[in-house]
Motif scaffolding. Sequence first.
Motif, PDB file in Angstrom:
ATOM      1  N   LEU A   1      -9.040   2.030  -5.097  1.00 58.80           N
ATOM      2  CA  LEU A   1      -9.579   3.158  -5.827  1.00 58.80           C
ATOM      3  C   LEU A   1      -9.388   4.590  -5.173  1.00 58.80           C
ATOM      4  CD1 LEU A   1     -11.875   4.243  -8.117  1.00 58.80           C
ATOM      5  CD2 LEU A   1     -13.530   4.061  -6.570  1.00 58.80           C
ATOM      6  N   LEU A   2      -9.551   4.444  -3.890  1.00 60.92           N
ATOM      7  CA  LEU A   2      -9.374   5.654  -2.919  1.00 60.92           C
ATOM      8  C   LEU A   2      -7.839   6.028  -2.656  1.00 60.92           C
ATOM      9  CD1 LEU A   2     -12.151   5.004  -0.799  1.00 60.92           C
ATOM     10  CD2 LEU A   2     -12.343   6.102  -2.871  1.00 60.92           C
ATOM     11  N   GLY A   3      -6.986   4.867  -2.660  1.00 62.81           N
ATOM     12  CA  GLY A   3      -5.618   5.274  -2.161  1.00 62.81           C
ATOM     13  C   GLY A   3      -4.863   3.892  -1.766  1.00 62.81           C
ATOM     14  N   ARG A   4      -3.935   3.740  -2.232  1.00 60.94           N
ATOM     15  CA  ARG A   4      -2.894   2.475  -1.948  1.00 60.94           C
ATOM     16  C   ARG A   4      -1.955   2.741  -0.913  1.00 60.94           C
ATOM     17  NH1 ARG A   4      -2.432  -1.443  -6.152  1.00 60.94           N
ATOM     18  NH2 ARG A   4      -3.737  -1.021  -8.074  1.00 60.94           N
ATOM     19  N   PRO A   5      -1.664   1.677  -0.209  1.00 62.00           N
ATOM     20  CA  PRO A   5      -0.706   2.023   1.044  1.00 62.00           C
ATOM     21  C   PRO A   5       0.482   2.587   0.294  1.00 62.00           C
ATOM     22  CG  PRO A   5      -1.828  -0.285   1.094  1.00 62.00           C
ATOM     23  CD  PRO A   5      -2.059   0.350  -0.286  1.00 62.00           C
TER      24      PRO A   5
ATOM     25  N   PRO B   1      -4.919   5.720   3.073  1.00 67.22           N
ATOM     26  CA  PRO B   1      -6.023   6.440   3.569  1.00 67.22           C
ATOM     27  C   PRO B   1      -7.404   5.864   3.554  1.00 67.22           C
ATOM     28  CG  PRO B   1      -5.583   6.631   1.278  1.00 67.22           C
ATOM     29  CD  PRO B   1      -4.516   5.633   1.974  1.00 67.22           C
ATOM     30  N   VAL B   2      -8.151   6.415   4.732  1.00 64.10           N
ATOM     31  CA  VAL B   2      -9.501   6.383   4.970  1.00 64.10           C
ATOM     32  C   VAL B   2     -10.127   7.499   4.511  1.00 64.10           C
ATOM     33  CG1 VAL B   2     -11.495   5.503   6.598  1.00 64.10           C
ATOM     34  CG2 VAL B   2      -9.250   4.369   6.624  1.00 64.10           C
TER      35      VAL B   2
ATOM     36  N   PHE C   1      -5.547   7.341   8.326  1.00 68.38           N
ATOM     37  CA  PHE C   1      -4.765   6.550   7.901  1.00 68.38           C
ATOM     38  C   PHE C   1      -4.556   5.206   8.452  1.00 68.38           C
ATOM     39  CE2 PHE C   1      -3.291  10.459   6.236  1.00 68.38           C
ATOM     40  CZ  PHE C   1      -3.112  10.641   5.117  1.00 68.38           C
ATOM     41  N   GLU C   2      -4.570   4.053   7.998  1.00 69.17           N
ATOM     42  CA  GLU C   2      -4.435   2.641   8.491  1.00 69.17           C
ATOM     43  C   GLU C   2      -2.816   2.387   8.402  1.00 69.17           C
ATOM     44  OE1 GLU C   2      -5.700  -2.158   8.501  1.00 69.17           O
ATOM     45  OE2 GLU C   2      -6.703  -0.368   7.362  1.00 69.17           O
TER      46      GLU C   2
END
Length: 249
Positions: free
Chosen positions: A232-236, A30-31, A42-43
């Motif tokens: 910190l914000l979200g792992r793949p 996530p971005v 999402f990347e």
Amino acid sequence: MPEMMTPGQATIDTLHSVLRSGAIQPSFQPVVRLKDGEIVAFEALARFREHHFASPDQAFAAANAAGLGVELELLAMQRALASLDGIPGDAYLSTNLSVEAILDPQVQETLLANAHRRLAVELTEHTQVHDYPRLVAVTERFRAAGILIAVDDAGAGFASLSHILQLRPDIIKLDITLTSGIDTDPVRMALARCLAGFATDIGAVLVAEGIETAAEHEKLLMLGVQFGQGYLLGRPAPLPRTAHSLTMR
């Protein structure tokens, strides 16, 4: 520049097996908007079975050396696009492509067929581009169709800055080498502040990559960086079932 070694036959056979079977599993990082943790994008990241390749970098390096780089990028993109229906809310999907892939007609056709689906193309090329007019013509065609243009790894080298000047991207991604430790490094702070102002001036948004600590997160917010991604914000991971906002810890 060192000569690229040709991969062995076993590696080439593995590449052909992956291409035939579609054995790429996309993962999505996530971005988020830094002030409130809302997911804005999402990347898509390609993942391979361990018995095929130890890492995505190894897979794409082997494919490029074997002359199969564009084919593997196209497959990774197609696998990511197959998940578009699972992208929650108003978030967009970002897919990584090299210059060579972007210039490929089949890649262009695939992207344009999905242009109405909130897409971004993230340019991952770190080498010199010899024909910017041709590349710009393609990215402008994408932009006219509604596809956002992103430049990766800003600040990591001359190539990314050249891409920014030539392509006028909608999204600029601040390289992890500038994000890491930014809360304690005045030089990194100054550069991030300048890039945030530059992005605002050209109507782009700045996304900080590789945020791993709360201190980095807070400092980036203070410097005017509005969006970010990192562990910190979200792992793949697989896509979430529903849209949600991340809770900052």
